[in-house]
Design an enzyme around this catalytic site. Structure first.
Site, PDB file in Angstrom:
ATOM      1  CG  ASP A  70      -1.987   1.059   1.190  1.00 55.52           C
ATOM      2  OD1 ASP A  70      -1.846   1.998   0.377  1.00 55.52           O
ATOM      3  OD2 ASP A  70      -2.949   0.958   1.974  1.00 55.52           O
ATOM      4  CG  HIS A  71       3.265   4.054  -3.116  1.00 53.89           C
ATOM      5  ND1 HIS A  71       4.383   3.961  -2.310  1.00 53.89           N
ATOM      6  CD2 HIS A  71       3.663   4.764  -4.191  1.00 53.89           C
ATOM      7  CE1 HIS A  71       5.396   4.587  -2.868  1.00 53.89           C
ATOM      8  NE2 HIS A  71       4.988   5.102  -4.019  1.00 53.89           N
TER       9      HIS A  71
END
Length: 447
Positions: free
Chosen positions: A418-419
Protein backbone atom coordinates in the site's frame (compact mmCIF):
# COMPACT_ATOMS: atom_id res chain seq x y z
CA UNK A 1 -43.27 -13.22 30.03
CA UNK A 2 -40.14 -11.44 28.82
CA UNK A 3 -38.43 -11.28 25.45
CA UNK A 4 -34.78 -11.37 24.41
CA UNK A 5 -33.34 -9.92 21.20
CA UNK A 6 -30.92 -12.33 19.52
CA UNK A 7 -28.34 -10.22 17.66
CA UNK A 8 -25.75 -11.11 15.05
CA UNK A 9 -22.55 -11.41 17.13
CA UNK A 10 -19.18 -9.87 16.36
CA UNK A 11 -17.15 -12.36 14.32
CA UNK A 12 -13.81 -10.65 13.75
CA UNK A 13 -12.03 -7.38 13.06
CA UNK A 14 -12.89 -7.25 9.34
CA UNK A 15 -16.33 -8.89 9.39
CA UNK A 16 -19.17 -6.35 9.32
CA UNK A 17 -22.00 -8.46 7.92
CA UNK A 18 -23.12 -12.01 7.27
CA UNK A 19 -25.61 -13.83 5.07
CA UNK A 20 -28.22 -16.09 6.67
CA UNK A 21 -28.00 -19.51 5.03
CA UNK A 22 -30.25 -21.73 7.19
CA UNK A 23 -32.66 -21.38 10.10
CA UNK A 24 -32.17 -24.39 12.38
CA UNK A 25 -35.20 -23.45 14.49
CA UNK A 26 -38.73 -22.47 13.52
CA UNK A 27 -41.11 -20.06 15.24
CA UNK A 28 -42.56 -21.83 18.27
CA UNK A 29 -39.59 -24.15 18.80
CA UNK A 30 -38.09 -24.44 22.27
CA UNK A 31 -34.46 -23.33 22.49
CA UNK A 32 -31.85 -23.99 25.16
CA UNK A 33 -28.98 -21.68 26.02
CA UNK A 34 -25.98 -22.16 23.67
CA UNK A 35 -28.12 -24.19 21.25
CA UNK A 36 -27.59 -23.21 17.57
CA UNK A 37 -30.51 -21.22 16.16
CA UNK A 38 -29.31 -20.45 12.63
CA UNK A 39 -26.37 -20.79 10.27
CA UNK A 40 -24.64 -17.80 8.72
CA UNK A 41 -21.92 -17.27 6.14
CA UNK A 42 -19.33 -14.54 5.71
CA UNK A 43 -16.54 -14.08 3.20
CA UNK A 44 -14.37 -15.86 5.77
CA UNK A 45 -16.17 -19.01 6.91
CA UNK A 46 -19.61 -20.44 7.65
CA UNK A 47 -20.72 -20.60 11.27
CA UNK A 48 -23.67 -21.05 13.63
CA UNK A 49 -25.28 -18.50 15.94
CA UNK A 50 -26.26 -19.95 19.33
CA UNK A 51 -29.00 -18.74 21.61
CA UNK A 52 -27.91 -16.74 24.63
CA UNK A 53 -30.95 -17.67 26.74
CA UNK A 54 -33.48 -20.46 27.28
CA UNK A 55 -36.87 -19.85 25.76
CA UNK A 56 -39.16 -20.17 22.75
CA UNK A 57 -38.47 -18.68 19.32
CA UNK A 58 -41.20 -16.05 18.97
CA UNK A 59 -40.23 -14.17 15.81
CA UNK A 60 -37.76 -14.44 12.91
CA UNK A 61 -36.79 -11.02 11.58
CA UNK A 62 -34.66 -12.03 8.57
CA UNK A 63 -35.05 -14.76 5.98
CA UNK A 64 -32.56 -17.07 4.26
CA UNK A 65 -30.16 -15.17 1.93
CA UNK A 66 -30.77 -11.88 3.75
CA UNK A 67 -27.62 -9.90 4.58
CA UNK A 68 -27.46 -8.81 8.23
CA UNK A 69 -25.11 -6.31 9.85
CA UNK A 70 -23.19 -7.19 13.02
CA UNK A 71 -25.25 -6.09 16.02
CA UNK A 72 -28.63 -6.23 14.23
CA UNK A 73 -31.47 -8.13 15.91
CA UNK A 74 -32.22 -11.28 13.91
CA UNK A 75 -34.79 -13.01 16.12
CA UNK A 76 -36.94 -12.57 19.21
CA UNK A 77 -36.86 -15.26 21.91
CA UNK A 78 -39.59 -15.41 24.55
CA UNK A 79 -38.47 -16.54 27.98
CA UNK A 80 -40.86 -18.47 30.22
CA UNK A 81 -41.45 -17.16 33.75
CA UNK A 82 -44.64 -19.06 34.55
CA UNK A 83 -43.06 -21.95 36.43
CA UNK A 84 -42.47 -19.92 39.56
CA UNK A 85 -46.06 -18.65 39.43
CA UNK A 86 -47.49 -22.15 39.11
CA UNK A 87 -45.45 -23.42 42.04
CA UNK A 88 -46.61 -20.57 44.23
CA UNK A 89 -50.26 -21.14 43.29
CA UNK A 90 -50.12 -24.86 44.05
CA UNK A 91 -48.63 -24.23 47.50
CA UNK A 92 -51.56 -22.01 48.47
CA UNK A 93 -54.28 -24.69 48.24
CA UNK A 94 -54.59 -24.99 52.03
CA UNK A 95 -54.54 -21.24 52.66
CA UNK A 96 -57.44 -18.96 53.51
CA UNK A 97 -59.21 -17.16 50.61
CA UNK A 98 -57.39 -13.92 51.43
CA UNK A 99 -54.03 -15.70 51.55
CA UNK A 100 -54.85 -17.64 48.40
CA UNK A 101 -55.34 -14.34 46.60
CA UNK A 102 -52.30 -12.57 48.05
CA UNK A 103 -49.77 -15.37 47.58
CA UNK A 104 -50.17 -15.81 43.79
CA UNK A 105 -49.97 -12.04 43.32
CA UNK A 106 -46.72 -11.89 45.28
CA UNK A 107 -45.42 -14.94 43.39
CA UNK A 108 -46.16 -13.28 40.06
CA UNK A 109 -44.28 -10.15 41.16
CA UNK A 110 -41.34 -12.21 42.38
CA UNK A 111 -41.24 -14.30 39.20
CA UNK A 112 -41.43 -11.21 37.00
CA UNK A 113 -38.63 -9.53 38.94
CA UNK A 114 -36.52 -12.66 38.68
CA UNK A 115 -37.01 -12.93 34.90
CA UNK A 116 -36.29 -9.23 34.39
CA UNK A 117 -33.12 -9.53 36.47
CA UNK A 118 -32.04 -12.59 34.53
CA UNK A 119 -32.66 -10.90 31.18
CA UNK A 120 -30.75 -7.79 32.26
CA UNK A 121 -27.82 -9.99 33.25
CA UNK A 122 -27.96 -12.12 30.11
CA UNK A 123 -28.15 -9.10 27.83
CA UNK A 124 -25.28 -7.27 29.50
CA UNK A 125 -22.04 -7.08 27.57
CA UNK A 126 -18.97 -6.21 29.57
CA UNK A 127 -16.65 -3.71 27.95
CA UNK A 128 -13.58 -5.68 29.08
CA UNK A 129 -14.40 -8.34 26.49
CA UNK A 130 -15.54 -6.05 23.67
CA UNK A 131 -12.24 -6.26 21.79
CA UNK A 132 -12.25 -10.04 21.43
CA UNK A 133 -12.68 -11.51 17.95
CA UNK A 134 -14.31 -14.61 19.49
CA UNK A 135 -17.98 -14.96 20.35
CA UNK A 136 -18.85 -15.41 24.02
CA UNK A 137 -22.41 -15.59 25.33
CA UNK A 138 -23.44 -12.99 27.92
CA UNK A 139 -23.67 -15.78 30.51
CA UNK A 140 -20.03 -16.77 29.93
CA UNK A 141 -18.96 -13.10 30.03
CA UNK A 142 -20.80 -12.47 33.29
CA UNK A 143 -19.26 -15.54 34.93
CA UNK A 144 -15.84 -14.33 33.75
CA UNK A 145 -16.49 -10.88 35.18
CA UNK A 146 -17.69 -12.22 38.54
CA UNK A 147 -14.66 -14.49 38.82
CA UNK A 148 -12.20 -11.75 37.70
CA UNK A 149 -11.15 -13.69 34.61
CA UNK A 150 -9.29 -11.52 32.11
CA UNK A 151 -9.85 -11.54 28.35
CA UNK A 152 -6.49 -13.27 27.88
CA UNK A 153 -7.55 -16.06 30.23
CA UNK A 154 -10.93 -16.38 28.54
CA UNK A 155 -9.38 -16.68 25.10
CA UNK A 156 -6.98 -19.35 26.37
CA UNK A 157 -9.82 -21.65 27.48
CA UNK A 158 -10.34 -24.61 25.15
CA UNK A 159 -14.05 -24.51 24.32
CA UNK A 160 -16.08 -27.69 23.83
CA UNK A 161 -18.99 -25.99 22.08
CA UNK A 162 -19.61 -25.62 18.36
CA UNK A 163 -16.53 -24.30 16.51
CA UNK A 164 -14.60 -24.33 19.79
CA UNK A 165 -16.89 -21.89 21.60
CA UNK A 166 -16.52 -21.60 25.37
CA UNK A 167 -19.65 -22.91 27.12
CA UNK A 168 -20.90 -22.39 30.66
CA UNK A 169 -19.44 -25.74 31.72
CA UNK A 170 -16.06 -24.85 30.18
CA UNK A 171 -15.68 -21.63 32.12
CA UNK A 172 -17.00 -23.14 35.36
CA UNK A 173 -14.45 -25.94 35.03
CA UNK A 174 -11.74 -23.32 34.45
CA UNK A 175 -12.85 -21.43 37.56
CA UNK A 176 -12.60 -24.60 39.65
CA UNK A 177 -9.13 -25.35 38.24
CA UNK A 178 -8.04 -21.80 38.91
CA UNK A 179 -9.18 -21.95 42.51
CA UNK A 180 -7.34 -25.25 42.89
CA UNK A 181 -4.17 -23.70 41.46
CA UNK A 182 -4.15 -25.87 38.33
CA UNK A 183 -3.99 -23.02 35.80
CA UNK A 184 -1.09 -20.83 34.74
CA UNK A 185 -1.26 -17.06 35.30
CA UNK A 186 -2.64 -15.04 32.42
CA UNK A 187 -0.19 -13.26 30.13
CA UNK A 188 0.00 -9.48 30.13
CA UNK A 189 -2.64 -7.82 28.02
CA UNK A 190 -1.53 -6.76 24.56
CA UNK A 191 -2.61 -3.41 23.17
CA UNK A 192 -5.52 -3.62 20.79
CA UNK A 193 -6.74 -1.24 18.15
CA UNK A 194 -9.81 -0.80 16.04
CA UNK A 195 -9.61 -2.11 12.49
CA UNK A 196 -9.68 0.17 9.52
CA UNK A 197 -12.98 -0.05 7.68
CA UNK A 198 -12.79 2.24 4.66
CA UNK A 199 -16.02 2.61 2.74
CA UNK A 200 -15.74 1.76 -0.92
CA UNK A 201 -17.58 3.97 -3.37
CA UNK A 202 -20.19 2.10 -5.42
CA UNK A 203 -19.14 1.31 -8.95
CA UNK A 204 -21.69 0.94 -11.74
CA UNK A 205 -20.75 -1.67 -14.29
CA UNK A 206 -21.48 -1.08 -17.95
CA UNK A 207 -24.44 -3.08 -19.31
CA UNK A 208 -23.49 -6.38 -20.96
CA UNK A 209 -25.27 -7.65 -24.04
CA UNK A 210 -26.45 -11.26 -24.00
CA UNK A 211 -27.55 -13.32 -26.99
CA UNK A 212 -29.53 -16.54 -27.10
CA UNK A 213 -26.48 -18.81 -27.18
CA UNK A 214 -24.89 -17.37 -24.03
CA UNK A 215 -25.25 -19.08 -20.66
CA UNK A 216 -25.98 -16.93 -17.61
CA UNK A 217 -24.42 -18.28 -14.40
CA UNK A 218 -25.34 -16.78 -11.04
CA UNK A 219 -22.32 -15.95 -8.92
CA UNK A 220 -22.06 -17.90 -5.67
CA UNK A 221 -22.43 -16.12 -2.36
CA UNK A 222 -18.70 -16.49 -1.74
CA UNK A 223 -17.94 -15.24 -5.25
CA UNK A 224 -20.01 -12.10 -4.71
CA UNK A 225 -18.34 -11.34 -1.41
CA UNK A 226 -14.84 -11.87 -2.82
CA UNK A 227 -15.72 -9.63 -5.77
CA UNK A 228 -16.88 -6.82 -3.49
CA UNK A 229 -13.83 -7.09 -1.23
CA UNK A 230 -11.38 -7.08 -4.14
CA UNK A 231 -12.98 -3.94 -5.59
CA UNK A 232 -12.98 -2.29 -2.15
CA UNK A 233 -9.29 -3.11 -1.64
CA UNK A 234 -8.26 -1.66 -5.00
CA UNK A 235 -10.28 1.49 -4.29
CA UNK A 236 -8.79 1.78 -0.78
CA UNK A 237 -5.08 1.04 -1.20
CA UNK A 238 -2.62 2.52 -3.70
CA UNK A 239 -1.22 -0.78 -4.97
CA UNK A 240 2.46 -0.86 -5.98
CA UNK A 241 4.55 -3.93 -6.79
CA UNK A 242 8.21 -4.85 -6.38
CA UNK A 243 9.71 -8.03 -7.85
CA UNK A 244 12.89 -9.91 -7.03
CA UNK A 245 14.32 -13.27 -8.08
CA UNK A 246 15.66 -15.64 -5.44
CA UNK A 247 17.98 -18.62 -5.85
CA UNK A 248 16.45 -21.43 -3.78
CA UNK A 249 18.73 -24.26 -4.95
CA UNK A 250 19.99 -24.87 -1.41
CA UNK A 251 16.43 -25.09 -0.07
CA UNK A 252 15.42 -27.40 -2.94
CA UNK A 253 18.27 -29.83 -2.22
CA UNK A 254 17.83 -29.64 1.58
CA UNK A 255 14.12 -30.45 1.40
CA UNK A 256 14.76 -33.31 -1.02
CA UNK A 257 17.25 -34.79 1.45
CA UNK A 258 15.09 -34.37 4.57
CA UNK A 259 11.43 -34.73 3.51
CA UNK A 260 11.23 -38.53 3.91
CA UNK A 261 12.78 -38.52 7.39
CA UNK A 262 10.50 -35.64 8.39
CA UNK A 263 7.45 -37.56 7.17
CA UNK A 264 8.48 -40.69 9.07
CA UNK A 265 9.16 -38.80 12.30
CA UNK A 266 6.42 -36.18 12.35
CA UNK A 267 3.74 -37.79 10.20
CA UNK A 268 3.58 -34.54 8.21
CA UNK A 269 4.59 -33.59 4.68
CA UNK A 270 7.47 -31.13 4.47
CA UNK A 271 6.59 -28.67 1.71
CA UNK A 272 8.34 -25.47 0.66
CA UNK A 273 5.58 -23.28 2.14
CA UNK A 274 6.64 -23.40 5.83
CA UNK A 275 10.23 -22.54 4.83
CA UNK A 276 9.00 -19.50 2.92
CA UNK A 277 6.60 -18.50 5.71
CA UNK A 278 9.44 -18.69 8.23
CA UNK A 279 11.50 -16.28 6.12
CA UNK A 280 8.57 -13.86 5.77
CA UNK A 281 7.93 -13.91 9.54
CA UNK A 282 11.61 -13.15 10.22
CA UNK A 283 11.58 -10.27 7.72
CA UNK A 284 8.45 -8.79 9.31
CA UNK A 285 10.20 -8.70 12.68
CA UNK A 286 13.08 -6.83 11.04
CA UNK A 287 10.75 -4.49 9.13
CA UNK A 288 7.88 -3.85 11.61
CA UNK A 289 6.43 -1.05 9.47
CA UNK A 290 5.29 -3.74 7.03
CA UNK A 291 3.33 -5.33 9.87
CA UNK A 292 0.82 -2.49 10.15
CA UNK A 293 -2.76 -1.47 9.35
CA UNK A 294 -4.26 1.90 8.43
CA UNK A 295 -7.14 3.41 10.42
CA UNK A 296 -8.10 6.70 8.78
CA UNK A 297 -5.16 9.03 9.38
CA UNK A 298 -3.56 6.72 11.94
CA UNK A 299 -1.16 3.80 11.54
CA UNK A 300 -1.66 0.74 13.75
CA UNK A 301 1.64 -1.00 14.38
CA UNK A 302 0.84 -4.64 15.12
CA UNK A 303 2.64 -6.31 17.99
CA UNK A 304 2.02 -9.88 16.84
CA UNK A 305 3.12 -11.36 13.52
CA UNK A 306 0.05 -13.24 12.27
CA UNK A 307 0.64 -14.60 8.78
CA UNK A 308 -2.31 -15.13 6.46
CA UNK A 309 -1.90 -18.07 4.07
CA UNK A 310 -4.10 -18.26 0.99
CA UNK A 311 -5.59 -21.76 0.73
CA UNK A 312 -8.04 -23.43 -1.65
CA UNK A 313 -11.65 -24.18 -0.71
CA UNK A 314 -13.62 -27.19 -2.04
CA UNK A 315 -15.53 -24.92 -4.47
CA UNK A 316 -12.33 -23.54 -5.98
CA UNK A 317 -12.39 -20.21 -4.15
CA UNK A 318 -9.54 -19.09 -1.92
CA UNK A 319 -9.63 -18.37 1.79
CA UNK A 320 -6.94 -16.91 4.04
CA UNK A 321 -6.51 -18.76 7.34
CA UNK A 322 -4.05 -17.20 9.75
CA UNK A 323 -0.97 -18.62 11.51
CA UNK A 324 -0.94 -16.76 14.82
CA UNK A 325 2.41 -15.60 16.23
CA UNK A 326 4.22 -17.12 13.27
CA UNK A 327 7.53 -15.58 14.30
CA UNK A 328 7.54 -17.73 17.46
CA UNK A 329 7.27 -21.06 15.61
CA UNK A 330 10.20 -23.26 14.65
CA UNK A 331 10.16 -25.02 11.29
CA UNK A 332 8.38 -28.11 12.65
CA UNK A 333 5.67 -25.99 14.25
CA UNK A 334 5.31 -23.93 11.09
CA UNK A 335 4.97 -27.06 8.95
CA UNK A 336 2.29 -28.50 11.23
CA UNK A 337 0.35 -25.21 11.24
CA UNK A 338 0.53 -24.87 7.45
CA UNK A 339 -0.62 -28.45 6.87
CA UNK A 340 -3.39 -28.24 9.46
CA UNK A 341 -4.89 -25.03 8.05
CA UNK A 342 -4.56 -26.17 4.43
CA UNK A 343 -6.23 -29.53 5.15
CA UNK A 344 -9.09 -27.98 7.11
CA UNK A 345 -9.61 -25.38 4.39
CA UNK A 346 -9.89 -28.09 1.73
CA UNK A 347 -12.34 -30.05 3.88
CA UNK A 348 -14.43 -27.02 4.86
CA UNK A 349 -13.53 -27.42 8.55
CA UNK A 350 -12.10 -23.97 9.31
CA UNK A 351 -13.44 -22.13 12.35
CA UNK A 352 -14.24 -18.41 12.37
CA UNK A 353 -11.19 -17.62 14.54
CA UNK A 354 -8.91 -19.35 12.01
CA UNK A 355 -9.32 -16.47 9.57
CA UNK A 356 -9.11 -13.56 12.02
CA UNK A 357 -6.28 -11.29 13.09
CA UNK A 358 -3.95 -11.54 10.08
CA UNK A 359 -1.28 -8.83 9.81
CA UNK A 360 0.36 -9.86 6.51
CA UNK A 361 -0.55 -12.37 3.78
CA UNK A 362 1.37 -14.83 1.60
CA UNK A 363 -0.13 -16.44 -1.51
CA UNK A 364 1.52 -19.19 -3.55
CA UNK A 365 0.71 -18.46 -7.20
CA UNK A 366 3.43 -20.92 -8.18
CA UNK A 367 1.05 -23.77 -7.33
CA UNK A 368 -0.67 -23.04 -10.64
CA UNK A 369 2.58 -22.63 -12.57
CA UNK A 370 2.59 -18.83 -12.49
CA UNK A 371 6.04 -17.25 -12.47
CA UNK A 372 4.88 -13.82 -11.30
CA UNK A 373 1.77 -12.37 -9.69
CA UNK A 374 0.35 -9.00 -8.67
CA UNK A 375 -1.88 -9.97 -5.73
CA UNK A 376 -4.49 -7.66 -4.24
CA UNK A 377 -3.91 -6.61 -0.63
CA UNK A 378 -6.04 -8.32 2.01
CA UNK A 379 -7.58 -5.38 3.90
CA UNK A 380 -6.82 -3.87 6.38
CA UNK A 381 -3.26 -5.10 5.88
CA UNK A 382 -0.72 -3.16 3.82
CA UNK A 383 1.19 -5.92 2.06
CA UNK A 384 0.92 -9.32 0.39
CA UNK A 385 3.67 -11.53 -1.05
CA UNK A 386 3.14 -13.84 -4.05
CA UNK A 387 5.44 -16.85 -4.36
CA UNK A 388 6.16 -17.78 -7.96
CA UNK A 389 6.86 -21.23 -9.36
CA UNK A 390 10.32 -22.70 -8.72
CA UNK A 391 12.04 -23.16 -12.08
CA UNK A 392 15.24 -24.85 -13.23
CA UNK A 393 17.12 -22.13 -15.13
CA UNK A 394 20.64 -21.43 -16.41
CA UNK A 395 22.37 -18.83 -14.27
CA UNK A 396 25.72 -17.11 -13.88
CA UNK A 397 27.58 -18.48 -10.86
CA UNK A 398 30.35 -16.34 -9.41
CA UNK A 399 33.39 -18.11 -7.90
CA UNK A 400 36.91 -17.01 -6.85
CA UNK A 401 38.19 -18.71 -10.00
CA UNK A 402 35.79 -16.87 -12.28
CA UNK A 403 32.21 -16.96 -13.47
CA UNK A 404 30.52 -19.89 -15.16
CA UNK A 405 27.04 -20.96 -16.25
CA UNK A 406 25.22 -23.53 -14.10
CA UNK A 407 21.73 -24.93 -13.55
CA UNK A 408 19.96 -23.34 -10.56
CA UNK A 409 16.51 -23.50 -8.97
CA UNK A 410 15.03 -19.99 -8.94
CA UNK A 411 11.74 -18.27 -8.20
CA UNK A 412 10.26 -14.78 -8.30
CA UNK A 413 8.86 -13.01 -5.25
CA UNK A 414 6.14 -10.46 -6.09
CA UNK A 415 5.42 -7.95 -3.37
CA UNK A 416 2.25 -5.81 -3.49
CA UNK A 417 2.08 -3.04 -0.89
CA UNK A 418 0.00 0.00 0.00
CA UNK A 419 1.82 3.08 -1.27
CA UNK A 420 -0.22 5.32 1.04
CA UNK A 421 1.96 4.23 3.95
CA UNK A 422 4.69 2.02 2.46
CA UNK A 423 7.18 3.78 0.18
CA UNK A 424 9.16 2.08 -2.55
CA UNK A 425 12.31 1.81 -0.43
CA UNK A 426 10.59 -0.06 2.39
CA UNK A 427 8.58 -2.28 0.04
CA UNK A 428 11.71 -3.15 -1.95
CA UNK A 429 13.95 -3.69 1.07
CA UNK A 430 11.41 -6.01 2.67
CA UNK A 431 11.13 -8.37 -0.30
CA UNK A 432 14.90 -8.16 -0.81
CA UNK A 433 15.39 -9.32 2.78
CA UNK A 434 13.03 -12.27 2.25
CA UNK A 435 15.11 -13.29 -0.79
CA UNK A 436 18.34 -12.98 1.22
CA UNK A 437 16.97 -15.21 3.96
CA UNK A 438 15.98 -17.85 1.41
CA UNK A 439 19.34 -17.73 -0.39
CA UNK A 440 21.31 -17.96 2.86
CA UNK A 441 19.41 -21.02 4.09
CA UNK A 442 21.70 -23.35 6.06
CA UNK A 443 22.19 -26.60 4.07
CA UNK A 444 23.28 -28.37 7.29
CA UNK A 445 20.22 -27.34 9.24
CA UNK A 446 18.63 -30.04 11.42
CA UNK A 447 14.98 -30.39 12.29
Amino acid sequence: MATFELKLPKMGESVAEATITTWLKNVGDTIEMDEPVLEIATDKVDSEVPSEVDGVLKEILFQVDDVVQVGQTIAIIETDGDSATDAASSSSNDSTPAEATAQPVEAVKAATAQVDKGMATAGKVDNDYANSDSFYSPLVKNIAKEENISLEELEAINGTGKDGRVTKNDILAYVEDKKAGKTAPAPAAAPTAAASKPAAAPVKAAPVSVNGEDEIIEMSRMGKLISHHMIASVQTSAHVQSFIEADVTTIWNWRKKNKDAFKAREGENLTFTPIFMEAVATALKEFPMMNISVDGDKIIKRKNVNLGMAAALPDGNLIVPVIKNADQLNLVGMAKSVNDLANRARNGKLKPDDTQGGTYTVTNVGTFGSVLGTPIINQPQVGILALGAIRKVPAVIETPDGDFIGIRMKMFLSHSYDHRVVNGALGGQFVQRVAQLLESFDPNRTI
